[in-house]
Write a protein that holds these residues in place. Structure first.
Motif, short mmCIF file in Angstrom:
data_model
loop_
_atom_site.label_atom_id
_atom_site.label_comp_id
_atom_site.label_asym_id
_atom_site.label_seq_id
_atom_site.Cartn_x
_atom_site.Cartn_y
_atom_site.Cartn_z
N GLU A 298 -1.38 5.16 -16.65
CA GLU A 298 -1.78 3.77 -16.35
C GLU A 298 -0.57 2.96 -15.88
O GLU A 298 -0.68 2.15 -14.96
CB GLU A 298 -2.42 3.14 -17.58
CG GLU A 298 -3.82 3.65 -17.88
CD GLU A 298 -4.40 3.07 -19.16
OE1 GLU A 298 -3.62 2.51 -19.96
OE2 GLU A 298 -5.63 3.20 -19.36
N ALA A 299 0.57 3.19 -16.53
CA ALA A 299 1.80 2.51 -16.10
C ALA A 299 2.19 2.95 -14.70
O ALA A 299 2.66 2.15 -13.88
CB ALA A 299 2.93 2.81 -17.08
N GLY A 300 1.97 4.23 -14.41
CA GLY A 300 2.29 4.75 -13.08
C GLY A 300 1.42 4.14 -12.00
O GLY A 300 1.91 3.80 -10.92
N VAL A 301 0.14 3.98 -12.30
CA VAL A 301 -0.78 3.38 -11.33
C VAL A 301 -0.38 1.94 -11.02
O VAL A 301 -0.51 1.47 -9.89
CB VAL A 301 -2.23 3.43 -11.87
CG1 VAL A 301 -3.16 2.59 -11.00
CG2 VAL A 301 -2.72 4.87 -11.93
N LYS A 302 0.15 1.25 -12.03
CA LYS A 302 0.54 -0.15 -11.85
C LYS A 302 1.93 -0.30 -11.22
O LYS A 302 2.35 -1.41 -10.90
CB LYS A 302 0.54 -0.86 -13.21
CG LYS A 302 -0.85 -0.98 -13.84
CD LYS A 302 -0.76 -1.60 -15.22
CE LYS A 302 -2.13 -1.66 -15.89
NZ LYS A 302 -2.04 -2.20 -17.27
N SER A 303 2.63 0.81 -11.06
CA SER A 303 3.98 0.75 -10.51
C SER A 303 3.93 0.80 -8.98
O SER A 303 2.90 0.55 -8.37
CB SER A 303 4.82 1.91 -11.06
OG SER A 303 4.38 3.14 -10.51
N PHE B 267 11.80 5.71 -8.59
CA PHE B 267 11.35 6.95 -9.20
C PHE B 267 10.33 6.71 -10.31
O PHE B 267 9.84 7.67 -10.92
CB PHE B 267 12.54 7.72 -9.78
CG PHE B 267 13.56 8.11 -8.76
CD1 PHE B 267 13.32 9.14 -7.87
CD2 PHE B 267 14.77 7.44 -8.69
CE1 PHE B 267 14.27 9.50 -6.92
CE2 PHE B 267 15.72 7.79 -7.74
CZ PHE B 267 15.47 8.82 -6.85
N ALA B 268 9.99 5.45 -10.57
CA ALA B 268 9.16 5.11 -11.73
C ALA B 268 7.80 5.80 -11.71
O ALA B 268 7.33 6.30 -12.74
CB ALA B 268 8.97 3.59 -11.80
N ALA B 269 7.16 5.84 -10.55
CA ALA B 269 5.82 6.43 -10.47
C ALA B 269 5.85 7.93 -10.74
O ALA B 269 5.00 8.46 -11.47
CB ALA B 269 5.21 6.14 -9.10
N ILE B 270 6.82 8.62 -10.15
CA ILE B 270 6.91 10.07 -10.34
C ILE B 270 7.25 10.38 -11.80
O ILE B 270 6.72 11.32 -12.39
CB ILE B 270 7.96 10.68 -9.40
CG1 ILE B 270 7.61 10.38 -7.95
CG2 ILE B 270 8.06 12.19 -9.61
CD1 ILE B 270 8.65 10.82 -6.95
N VAL B 271 8.13 9.58 -12.38
CA VAL B 271 8.48 9.76 -13.79
C VAL B 271 7.24 9.57 -14.66
O VAL B 271 6.98 10.35 -15.58
CB VAL B 271 9.59 8.76 -14.21
CG1 VAL B 271 9.74 8.75 -15.73
CG2 VAL B 271 10.91 9.13 -13.56
N ALA B 272 6.44 8.55 -14.35
CA ALA B 272 5.23 8.29 -15.12
C ALA B 272 4.25 9.45 -15.02
O ALA B 272 3.64 9.86 -16.02
CB ALA B 272 4.57 7.00 -14.62
N ASP B 273 4.11 10.00 -13.82
CA ASP B 273 3.20 11.13 -13.63
C ASP B 273 3.65 12.34 -14.45
O ASP B 273 2.84 12.95 -15.17
CB ASP B 273 3.14 11.50 -12.15
CG ASP B 273 2.19 12.65 -11.88
OD1 ASP B 273 1.09 12.66 -12.47
OD2 ASP B 273 2.54 13.53 -11.08
N LEU B 274 4.93 12.67 -14.37
CA LEU B 274 5.44 13.82 -15.12
C LEU B 274 5.43 13.56 -16.63
O LEU B 274 5.18 14.47 -17.42
CB LEU B 274 6.86 14.16 -14.65
CG LEU B 274 6.96 14.81 -13.27
CD1 LEU B 274 8.41 14.93 -12.84
CD2 LEU B 274 6.30 16.18 -13.29
N ARG B 275 5.70 12.32 -17.02
CA ARG B 275 5.66 11.99 -18.44
C ARG B 275 4.24 12.20 -18.98
O ARG B 275 4.05 12.73 -20.08
CB ARG B 275 6.11 10.54 -18.67
CG ARG B 275 6.33 10.20 -20.14
CD ARG B 275 6.76 8.75 -20.31
NE ARG B 275 7.97 8.45 -19.58
CZ ARG B 275 9.19 8.77 -20.00
NH1 ARG B 275 9.33 9.40 -21.16
NH2 ARG B 275 10.25 8.47 -19.29
N GLY B 276 3.26 11.80 -18.20
CA GLY B 276 1.87 12.01 -18.60
C GLY B 276 1.56 13.49 -18.76
O GLY B 276 0.90 13.90 -19.73
#
Length: 206
Positions: free
Chosen positions: A182-187, A156-165
């Motif tokens: 940026e963290a999401g792109v690297k996940s 779920f890391a990428a979706i969390v990163a997107d929503l956090r952004g």
């Protein structure tokens, strides 16, 4: 209904059943004929209950998606009455109906109710992600960030990163949003999600 490879598996299941129900019974009693009969009856009853809940859930969801009259109220009642996975899934369906109607407060309430019924961690994560998305729409960025903090797991890391952004950007924190994306792109983001987050990063520079 559980499947067992041998008698030891069944005995272990019986022990778990009685321990979980607070029965301080000796092992000899657990292994007795009466206990085995009782266990089989209980297991059969649970299977019947699960089938009934599954069928009712499927019928309820089908009716909602067909936009049949009175079905939303029936689905709300089903979600409230079933404190299990089916109730949680029904709450997700009802919440989506409220989102489509732009009734975000009602949608959030349904998801909160669904969380209390869910036991599976992946299902809880999905509900929390949807709740966070709604909270962002409600301009409740801090609530959304707290909700996202409860979602664990690399999947779920990428979706969390997107929503956090999105939540951070709504607070005016462009640098925080950039870092999240940026963290999401690297996940382990899918190509489509990764591309979307990269576009959001690029737009911050415009």
């Amino acid at each position: 209904m559980e499947m067992y490879e041998n008698e030891n598996d069944q005995v272990d299941a019986i022990k778990r059943f009685f321990v979980e129900n607070g029965k301080a019974l000796a092992v000899g009693v657990i292994l007795g004929v009466g206990a085995l009969v009782g266990w089989r009856y209980w297991n059969s009853h649970q299977a019947d209950s699960a089938r009934d809940a599954s069928l009712t859930y499927e019928n309820t969801v089908s009716a909602i998606r067909a936009d049949q009259p009175q079905t939303l109220a029936a689905a709300e009642k089903f979600a409230a009455d079933n404190k299990n996975t089916y109730g949680a899934l029904a709450a997700l369906e009802v919440a989506q109906q409220f989102v489509d109607k732009n009734e975000l407060d009602k949608a959030a309430a349904q998801l909160t109710q669904g969380l209390s019924a869910a036991s599976d961690e992946n299902l809880k994560a999905v509900i929390n992600l949807r709740l966070a998305r709604i909270q962002v729409q409600q301009k409740k960025a801090d609530d959304a960030l707290k909700t996202l903090d409860t979602v664990k797991g690399e999947g779920f890391a990428a979706i969390v990163a997107d929503l956090r952004g999105e939540a951070l950007l709504s607070k005016g924190d462009k640098q925080g949003a950039r870092s999240a994306w940026e963290a999401g792109v690297k996940s382990n983001a899918s190509p489509a999600l990764s591309e979307m987050m990269q576009m959001k990063i690029n737009n911050l520079s415009v």
